[in-house]
Motif scaffolding. Sequence first.
Motif, PDB file in Angstrom:
ATOM      1  N   ALA A   1      41.395  52.850  38.563  1.00  0.00           N
ATOM      2  CA  ALA A   1      42.139  54.091  38.747  1.00  0.00           C
ATOM      3  C   ALA A   1      43.277  54.220  37.745  1.00  0.00           C
ATOM      4  O   ALA A   1      43.882  53.233  37.351  1.00  0.00           O
ATOM      5  CB  ALA A   1      42.690  54.144  40.161  1.00  0.00           C
ATOM      6  N   THR A   2      43.559  55.437  37.353  1.00  0.00           N
ATOM      7  CA  THR A   2      44.672  55.675  36.442  1.00  0.00           C
ATOM      8  C   THR A   2      45.786  56.376  37.187  1.00  0.00           C
ATOM      9  O   THR A   2      45.625  56.793  38.338  1.00  0.00           O
ATOM     10  CB  THR A   2      44.253  56.565  35.265  1.00  0.00           C
ATOM     11  N   ILE A   3      46.851  56.542  36.505  1.00  0.00           N
ATOM     12  CA  ILE A   3      48.010  57.199  37.095  1.00  0.00           C
ATOM     13  C   ILE A   3      47.638  58.618  37.550  1.00  0.00           C
ATOM     14  O   ILE A   3      48.172  59.140  38.530  1.00  0.00           O
ATOM     15  CB  ILE A   3      49.155  57.237  36.055  1.00  0.00           C
ATOM     16  N   LYS A   4      46.711  59.206  36.835  1.00  0.00           N
ATOM     17  CA  LYS A   4      46.296  60.562  37.148  1.00  0.00           C
ATOM     18  C   LYS A   4      45.567  60.607  38.493  1.00  0.00           C
ATOM     19  O   LYS A   4      45.804  61.495  39.316  1.00  0.00           O
ATOM     20  CB  LYS A   4      45.358  61.070  36.037  1.00  0.00           C
TER      21      LYS A   4
ATOM     22  N   ARG B   1      47.606  52.155  46.736  1.00  0.00           N
ATOM     23  CA  ARG B   1      46.992  51.045  47.457  1.00  0.00           C
ATOM     24  C   ARG B   1      45.528  51.380  47.749  1.00  0.00           C
ATOM     25  O   ARG B   1      44.633  50.578  47.546  1.00  0.00           O
ATOM     26  CB  ARG B   1      47.759  50.782  48.750  1.00  0.00           C
ATOM     27  N   GLU B   2      45.373  52.584  48.206  1.00  0.00           N
ATOM     28  CA  GLU B   2      44.033  53.053  48.545  1.00  0.00           C
ATOM     29  C   GLU B   2      43.072  52.938  47.361  1.00  0.00           C
ATOM     30  O   GLU B   2      41.931  52.479  47.489  1.00  0.00           O
ATOM     31  CB  GLU B   2      44.135  54.524  48.988  1.00  0.00           C
ATOM     32  N   LEU B   3      43.563  53.330  46.200  1.00  0.00           N
ATOM     33  CA  LEU B   3      42.720  53.337  45.006  1.00  0.00           C
ATOM     34  C   LEU B   3      42.735  52.003  44.265  1.00  0.00           C
ATOM     35  O   LEU B   3      42.097  51.844  43.238  1.00  0.00           O
ATOM     36  CB  LEU B   3      43.191  54.445  44.053  1.00  0.00           C
ATOM     37  N   ASP B   4      43.530  51.059  44.783  1.00  0.00           N
ATOM     38  CA  ASP B   4      43.698  49.775  44.113  1.00  0.00           C
ATOM     39  C   ASP B   4      44.172  49.989  42.672  1.00  0.00           C
ATOM     40  O   ASP B   4      43.652  49.421  41.719  1.00  0.00           O
ATOM     41  CB  ASP B   4      42.375  48.995  44.113  1.00  0.00           C
ATOM     42  N   TYR B   5      45.173  50.835  42.580  1.00  0.00           N
ATOM     43  CA  TYR B   5      45.700  51.185  41.255  1.00  0.00           C
ATOM     44  C   TYR B   5      46.556  50.081  40.639  1.00  0.00           C
ATOM     45  O   TYR B   5      47.412  49.509  41.316  1.00  0.00           O
ATOM     46  CB  TYR B   5      46.527  52.464  41.363  1.00  0.00           C
ATOM     47  N   ARG B   6      46.295  49.760  39.383  1.00  0.00           N
ATOM     48  CA  ARG B   6      47.139  48.819  38.651  1.00  0.00           C
ATOM     49  C   ARG B   6      47.609  49.507  37.393  1.00  0.00           C
ATOM     50  O   ARG B   6      46.775  49.844  36.545  1.00  0.00           O
ATOM     51  CB  ARG B   6      46.331  47.601  38.200  1.00  0.00           C
ATOM     52  N   PRO B   7      48.901  49.684  37.259  1.00  0.00           N
ATOM     53  CA  PRO B   7      49.397  50.329  36.046  1.00  0.00           C
ATOM     54  C   PRO B   7      48.896  49.566  34.822  1.00  0.00           C
ATOM     55  O   PRO B   7      48.831  48.345  34.837  1.00  0.00           O
ATOM     56  CB  PRO B   7      50.927  50.233  36.172  1.00  0.00           C
TER      57      PRO B   7
ATOM     58  N   VAL C   1      48.212  36.542  38.390  1.00  0.00           N
ATOM     59  CA  VAL C   1      46.961  37.293  38.317  1.00  0.00           C
ATOM     60  C   VAL C   1      47.257  38.786  38.214  1.00  0.00           C
ATOM     61  O   VAL C   1      46.659  39.493  37.400  1.00  0.00           O
ATOM     62  CB  VAL C   1      46.075  37.007  39.544  1.00  0.00           C
ATOM     63  N   ASP C   2      48.228  39.242  39.000  1.00  0.00           N
ATOM     64  CA  ASP C   2      48.595  40.654  38.937  1.00  0.00           C
ATOM     65  C   ASP C   2      49.025  41.054  37.530  1.00  0.00           C
ATOM     66  O   ASP C   2      48.587  42.066  36.994  1.00  0.00           O
ATOM     67  CB  ASP C   2      49.745  40.942  39.914  1.00  0.00           C
ATOM     68  N   ARG C   3      49.889  40.268  36.967  1.00  0.00           N
ATOM     69  CA  ARG C   3      50.358  40.560  35.610  1.00  0.00           C
ATOM     70  C   ARG C   3      49.195  40.613  34.633  1.00  0.00           C
ATOM     71  O   ARG C   3      49.125  41.470  33.767  1.00  0.00           O
ATOM     72  CB  ARG C   3      51.336  39.476  35.137  1.00  0.00           C
ATOM     73  N   LEU C   4      48.310  39.634  34.777  1.00  0.00           N
ATOM     74  CA  LEU C   4      47.165  39.553  33.872  1.00  0.00           C
ATOM     75  C   LEU C   4      46.286  40.799  34.002  1.00  0.00           C
ATOM     76  O   LEU C   4      45.789  41.339  33.013  1.00  0.00           O
ATOM     77  CB  LEU C   4      46.357  38.299  34.205  1.00  0.00           C
ATOM     78  N   VAL C   5      46.111  41.246  35.220  1.00  0.00           N
ATOM     79  CA  VAL C   5      45.303  42.445  35.432  1.00  0.00           C
ATOM     80  C   VAL C   5      45.997  43.638  34.783  1.00  0.00           C
ATOM     81  O   VAL C   5      45.356  44.459  34.135  1.00  0.00           O
ATOM     82  CB  VAL C   5      45.091  42.693  36.935  1.00  0.00           C
ATOM     83  N   GLU C   6      47.295  43.717  34.949  1.00  0.00           N
ATOM     84  CA  GLU C   6      48.041  44.813  34.306  1.00  0.00           C
ATOM     85  C   GLU C   6      47.870  44.780  32.796  1.00  0.00           C
ATOM     86  O   GLU C   6      47.813  45.820  32.157  1.00  0.00           O
ATOM     87  CB  GLU C   6      49.529  44.709  34.642  1.00  0.00           C
TER      88      GLU C   6
END
Lengths: 365, 365
Positions: A7-10, A46-52, B113-118
């Motif tokens: 997922a993206t920020i959009k 959270r729902e979309l498992d978004y990671r910036p 892991v979070d950082r790496l995913v980012e």
Amino acid sequence: MTPARSATIKDVAAAAGVGIATVSRVFSGTGSVSAATRERVLAAARELDYRPSALGRGLKLRRSGGIGLIVPDVTDPFCADLVAGVLACARTLGEHVIVDAAHGDPAREAEIVDRLVEQRVDGVIAVPAGEDADWRAAARVCSSVVFADRVLPRLPEIPAVLADDAGGVRSLVEYLVGLGHRRIGFLGAAPPGAPSGAASTGRDGPPGASWGVRERAFRDTLAQLRVPLEEDLIVAARSAGDAAYAAAAGLLQRRADVTAVLAAGHLLGEAAVLVARGLDLRVPADVSIAMVDDVAWAELCDPPLTAVARPARDIGYRACELLLRDRARRGRGGPVLLPTELVVRGSCGPLRTARAPGRGTARHA
Amino acid sequence: MTPARSATIKDVAAAAGVGIATVSRVFSGTGSVSAATRERVLAAARELDYRPSALGRGLKLRRSGGIGLIVPDVTDPFCADLVAGVLACARTLGEHVIVDAAHGDPAREAEIVDRLVEQRVDGVIAVPAGEDADWRAAARVCSSVVFADRVLPRLPEIPAVLADDAGGVRSLVEYLVGLGHRRIGFLGAAPPGAPSGAASTGRDGPPGASWGVRERAFRDTLAQLRVPLEEDLIVAARSAGDAAYAAAAGLLQRRADVTAVLAAGHLLGEAAVLVARGLDLRVPADVSIAMVDDVAWAELCDPPLTAVARPARDIGYRACELLLRDRARRGRGGPVLLPTELVVRGSCGPLRTARAPGRGTARHA
DNA sequence: ATGAAAGCGCTAACAC
DNA sequence: GTGTTAGCGCTTTCAT
């Protein structure tokens, strides 16, 4: 179910029914967002498992949020400690660390620097191997470069964090001389490319210069203590296994009258210990041994080895701080010098008159 | 003179009098460009000291060109070798490596892991500490995850590269039993959080499971060789310094009749050596010592320590290959198992009837 | 063979 | 407080 692409920020903005700027604000902590909106955004994320994506942010901000770290060899205990120090500091500052090993090869080092620059790292920490790499360019493109453990004589403007090697060697020599030793062998590291086993010239070679510092400290301290210096007690070896062993063996066999050996690094110390064992010399009864670098095996050795501990971890930590935090203070007043500590164990004893008869003869390659 | 900001592809295009697409083609090697144009572009780039930005490319390509590597501790010799292996392989594949240390803390590992995913790394290699981290999510967002040296029982679908620890321990036990030993102490690593010094339950704890493998191999081999097993000869310690020392001391003092100690890791081996020395036990006359992990000091020790060498470097190298090259072949047929090698040195001797009188009594904390 | 243009995911003005 | 918009530097169709 699982989204094909993350997922993206959009997506988050759409799902939360807000603009993308709001999502950005929530995640970057900038600006102000009402508690209610923030909650909705977080929920959607959270729902979309978004990671910036650090890629997107990095592009915009023109920095990657990471630093580069170049060491000669990650398996060397000193380097490993240094790496650990950098990692610890970087962590507190929220930066990640790209690590690579140059293995003493300036060309390889130059390649690594290039890659790091392409990554737009926020800075580079290096235990430099040579001057092939375009350090100045790196310092320009990345915000900065800091040297650790070694400096490059031709690049005095690059800030550096070093161990007080001279002080360390001095304390070792003083200790040995205090014990009564007069004929002390010095096993020094030769600069890469120099003829192994040859006595050094006493001048700094281009790379590192740290070996030069230790040897000079050895000479100076001896002079200061009015102990006559014998050139052929000073041996320079490439610190690689075989060469180091050969150099140590050469010294100990050629000069059966040396009563102590000062190894200028842990690899040289290892060689000295092995050679002494091979020649059936008792430590410290027949020969005292001491070295620079208090690595793990120094304590496990029998007898445990007296050594100068250099603050590898602190060097790494300080270098990272210097790079990322104290940008302003950088490079003022020359390199940062961190103190060493003499760790006395059982490998050095008071002077005895002579080696036991029959000992010190070659008996083992 | 020096440009305030580093040159972009646009600058180069302008300087060379071509479109940005052409410049891109030249640097990414894609598409076709006439030799003449290529030359002009290269010249312009050199002139401007242009460095393609991995950030821009990464954003477009949705991959950073780097991988993440998580180890418990970069200063551990085994981990350091593993890191070196990953670095070597990554280099051949043109990827950089973001390294971090989790120090056995699952929460910290999860953060990493979070950082790496980012960072959108192309994959993650981990010596996992626990199951807190969202490994599945990481495997989804990054292209993949490969475990090294340890597996997580609950995540059997994650591919892994391991040393054949069971085989290593077996060869050690067979060697010891072949020497005549029957009462062999086993110093095993306890899973984090377990009561130190307590005999283990024989079941796999959540994290790692590698300790479990070694202990089970110890038990199984003994059984197979028809050597009676005594539960209180099996000790589990957190392998941290003090705890390991205490566990070893406890074992050797409680059971003065053990004739050999098998340490399931180098930290435990170190503890065993130190304790033996503290109790004034001669090695191998009074007690034989052997361990898993052939670290540098094993050879420097007096007597040199018999150990099982685990191919740390190869594990790292293979894990990286598996992650980046053999994507297809991944995870088929269970974890990749790399062979260990028994390195016999002087620390194990044939069985003697009893310890010399007076030895083995506490004499030193 | 080469150029124009449309994004990749994000932040930072700037409006409202 | 929140939405709109204009890029950050690059790759990649799609024309030409």
